[in-house]
Design a protein around this motif. Structure first.
Motif, PDB file in Angstrom:
ATOM      1  N   PRO A 242       0.741  -1.362  -0.035  1.00  0.00           N
ATOM      2  CA  PRO A 242       0.017   0.000   0.119  1.00  0.00           C
ATOM      3  C   PRO A 242       0.793   1.091  -0.043  1.00  0.00           C
ATOM      4  CG  PRO A 242       0.172  -1.095   2.260  1.00  0.00           C
ATOM      5  CD  PRO A 242       0.578  -2.045   1.001  1.00  0.00           C
ATOM      6  N   ASP A 243       0.383   2.427  -0.718  1.00  0.00           N
ATOM      7  CA  ASP A 243       0.853   3.465  -0.400  1.00  0.00           C
ATOM      8  C   ASP A 243       1.135   4.330   0.860  1.00  0.00           C
ATOM      9  OD1 ASP A 243       1.041   3.711  -3.340  1.00  0.00           O
ATOM     10  OD2 ASP A 243      -0.704   4.170  -3.267  1.00  0.00           O
ATOM     11  N   VAL A 270       1.454   6.110   9.025  1.00  0.00           N
ATOM     12  CA  VAL A 270       0.886   7.256   9.758  1.00  0.00           C
ATOM     13  C   VAL A 270       0.344   6.817  11.092  1.00  0.00           C
ATOM     14  CG1 VAL A 270      -0.783   9.084   9.491  1.00  0.00           C
ATOM     15  CG2 VAL A 270       0.635   8.448   7.536  1.00  0.00           C
ATOM     16  N   GLY A 271       0.719   7.253  12.281  1.00  0.00           N
ATOM     17  CA  GLY A 271       0.038   7.267  13.256  1.00  0.00           C
ATOM     18  C   GLY A 271      -0.786   8.461  13.720  1.00  0.00           C
ATOM     19  N   VAL A 272      -2.254   7.988  14.073  1.00  0.00           N
ATOM     20  CA  VAL A 272      -3.135   9.065  14.260  1.00  0.00           C
ATOM     21  C   VAL A 272      -3.510   9.062  15.725  1.00  0.00           C
ATOM     22  CG1 VAL A 272      -5.526   9.807  13.739  1.00  0.00           C
ATOM     23  CG2 VAL A 272      -3.973   8.762  12.155  1.00  0.00           C
ATOM     24  N   GLU A 273      -3.165  10.222  16.393  1.00  0.00           N
ATOM     25  CA  GLU A 273      -3.166  10.328  17.676  1.00  0.00           C
ATOM     26  C   GLU A 273      -4.473  11.086  18.065  1.00  0.00           C
ATOM     27  OE1 GLU A 273       0.585  10.767  20.125  1.00  0.00           O
ATOM     28  OE2 GLU A 273       0.687  12.014  18.346  1.00  0.00           O
ATOM     29  N   VAL A 367      -7.721   9.636   7.602  1.00  0.00           N
ATOM     30  CA  VAL A 367      -8.097   9.010   5.970  1.00  0.00           C
ATOM     31  C   VAL A 367      -8.851   9.986   5.426  1.00  0.00           C
ATOM     32  CG1 VAL A 367      -8.614   7.111   4.479  1.00  0.00           C
ATOM     33  CG2 VAL A 367      -7.098   6.862   6.575  1.00  0.00           C
ATOM     34  N   ILE A 368     -10.111  10.194   5.866  1.00  0.00           N
ATOM     35  CA  ILE A 368     -11.462  10.885   5.278  1.00  0.00           C
ATOM     36  C   ILE A 368     -10.756  12.213   4.964  1.00  0.00           C
ATOM     37  CG2 ILE A 368     -13.399  11.760   5.704  1.00  0.00           C
ATOM     38  CD1 ILE A 368     -14.187   9.314   7.409  1.00  0.00           C
ATOM     39  N   ARG A 369     -10.346  13.052   6.223  1.00  0.00           N
ATOM     40  CA  ARG A 369      -9.464  14.366   6.125  1.00  0.00           C
ATOM     41  C   ARG A 369      -8.470  14.442   5.059  1.00  0.00           C
ATOM     42  NH1 ARG A 369      -5.699  16.142  10.416  1.00  0.00           N
ATOM     43  NH2 ARG A 369      -7.371  15.723  11.860  1.00  0.00           N
ATOM     44  N   GLY A 374      -6.304  16.532   0.009  1.00  0.00           N
ATOM     45  CA  GLY A 374      -5.263  16.249  -1.191  1.00  0.00           C
ATOM     46  C   GLY A 374      -3.851  15.582  -0.375  1.00  0.00           C
ATOM     47  N   ASP A 375      -4.025  15.506   0.869  1.00  0.00           N
ATOM     48  CA  ASP A 375      -2.839  14.604   1.486  1.00  0.00           C
ATOM     49  C   ASP A 375      -2.759  13.598   1.266  1.00  0.00           C
ATOM     50  OD1 ASP A 375      -0.581  14.677   3.097  1.00  0.00           O
ATOM     51  OD2 ASP A 375      -1.909  14.844   4.892  1.00  0.00           O
ATOM     52  N   LEU A 376      -3.841  12.640   0.803  1.00  0.00           N
ATOM     53  CA  LEU A 376      -3.758  11.347   0.062  1.00  0.00           C
ATOM     54  C   LEU A 376      -4.366  11.801  -1.390  1.00  0.00           C
ATOM     55  CD1 LEU A 376      -5.592   9.082   2.733  1.00  0.00           C
ATOM     56  CD2 LEU A 376      -3.258   9.062   2.087  1.00  0.00           C
TER      57      LEU A 376
END
Length: 401
Positions: A242-243, A270-273, A367-369, A374-376
């Motif tokens: 995966p990317d 990517v770790g999401v806090e 992921v949604i944001r 455009g970050d993804l």
């Protein structure tokens, strides 16, 4: 796909997310900052784990338990409707489908087997969201051990279902009434209790925190997530890898286990806090619960209170290996608000028929944001670990939605 993964040789010391350096160090982080009364206990755990992890018999026993009791391997689920809406290819690693409903069982079965090997008859644990406590109580019942679980009084109130499950499984649940009455204080009380019980008890830490060898031992027990996902992605994704690989981070065990499978690939980690508990994103160097890492602190160096709608992310720091990955630039750490997490949970439920734990909803919210701003980039492949199911959070959903 194989149900029981083949035994692997120990990871070389110089590989990213391999064995830590001397004295349990990941760069400048980690170590064994334990009271003198616990230094020998930590040394015994370290020695026992090294011997067990090099023993194909131990690994085979663990793999069989993960298969026949925990339900591994967990599937890789394409989130097709949500992917179409976001313009990316999103795949979910379904740790919510394990027995007990989260990734916690992977680590606890490993530590419970280790405790039995060491001749210990009781497990001590801390818990925030309750999932680690439930997993500990489950493993103790399965292997004929006693279990004592420390849980903050505030978390007991908002995770009543998991408290009932622990007690039904035979565990003693000890309310912690000091400090913020959440995960940090439960961990402190559990460690204090272990001081007087090292002879017959094993402290089963639930995340990649604590004194050496716990951060890397817990990561190795959770590595099964990343190893499975790596093989599944190779078979299912057009790109093979995966990317982006995304997971929520409190102390960081589900993320560490996931990242371990992809650390030597081109995937961006990517770790999401939680916005109110962002140790990696906003923490400063300090020592807490036996290790040197990044923690939320005031100007005097005192640990400050974390906040998250997700009890499992309500921790004022991050595991030392995550701090090291951040410094290396190998992983990126971002934050998500309570409202974003709630919205993401609803969106997944209505688009894919999956109600996630609030912890996992933080990862999805990013992921949604990121897909929206455009970050993804459009067409990116994204692997996200869905670390737990949302049954435990129903009362919070009912109150706030």
């Amino acid at each position: 796909m194989q149900v029981v993964p083949p035994w692997r040789e120990p990871v070389p010391r110089d590989r990213t997310m391999g064995e830590p350096r001397a004295r349990g160090r990941f760069g400048e982080y980690g170590g064994r900052y334990a009271p003198e009364s616990l230094v020998e206990a930590c040394r015994q755990v370290d020695e026992a784990f090294r011997e067990a992890w090099a023993d194909p018999g131990f690994r085979g026993d663990l793999a069989r338990l993960l298969a026949v009791h925990a339900g591994r391997p967990t599937p890789l689920t394409p989130a097709r409707r949500l992917s179409d809406a976001l313009g990316v290819e999103l795949y979910l690693k379904r740790e919510d489908l394990t027995h007990t409903g989260s990734h916690k069982i992977n680590n606890v079965l490993g530590q419970a087997l280790l405790a039995t090997r060491m001749g210990r008859r009781r497990l001590i644990a801390e818990t925030g969201a309750g999932q680690h406590g439930v997993a500990t109580a489950t493993a103790a019942a399965l292997l004929g051990l006693e279990a004592t679980v420390f849980m903050g009084e505030r978390d007991i109130e908002r995770q009543a279902l998991n408290v009932f499950r622990m007690r039904m499984l035979g565990a003693e649940v000890v309310p912690v009434t000091t400090g913020s009455r959440t995960l940090k204080d439960a961990t402190s009380e559990a460690m204090r209790h272990w001081v007087g019980a090292t002879g017959d008890s094993h402290y089963c830490i639930g995340s990649v925190v604590g004194p050496d060898p716990y951060p890397w031992m817990v990561r190795e027990f959770q590595r099964v997530i990343g190893d499975e996902a790596r093989a599944q992605c190779a078979a299912e994704l057009r790109t093979g890898v995966p990317d982006h690989v995304v997971a929520c981070v409190g102390g960081g065990s589900n993320a560490a286990g996931t990242f371990a499978g992809f650390a030597d690939t081109s995937a961006r980690l990517v770790g999401v806090e939680a916005e109110g508990g962002a140790g990696a994103a906003r923490g400063r160097l300090g020592v807490l619960h036996g290790c040197r890492s990044l923690f939320l602190q005031d100007d005097d160096g005192q640990i400050t209170q974390a906040h998250s709608i997700a009890a499992g992310l309500d921790y004022p720091g991050v595991g030392p290996e995550h701090a090291h990955l951040r410094d290396l630039g190998r992983a990126r750490y971002v934050t998500v608000s309570d409202d974003e997490a709630l919205g993401a949970a609803v969106r997944l439920a209505r688009a894919e028929g999956i109600v996630p734990a609030l912890e996992s909803a933080h990862a999805l919210a990013w992921v949604i944001r990121a897909a929206g701003d455009g970050d993804l980039p459009a067409g990116s492949t994204v692997l996200m670990t869905l670390s737990g199911r949302g049954d435990k959070d129903v009362s919070t959903f009912k109150e706030l939605l």
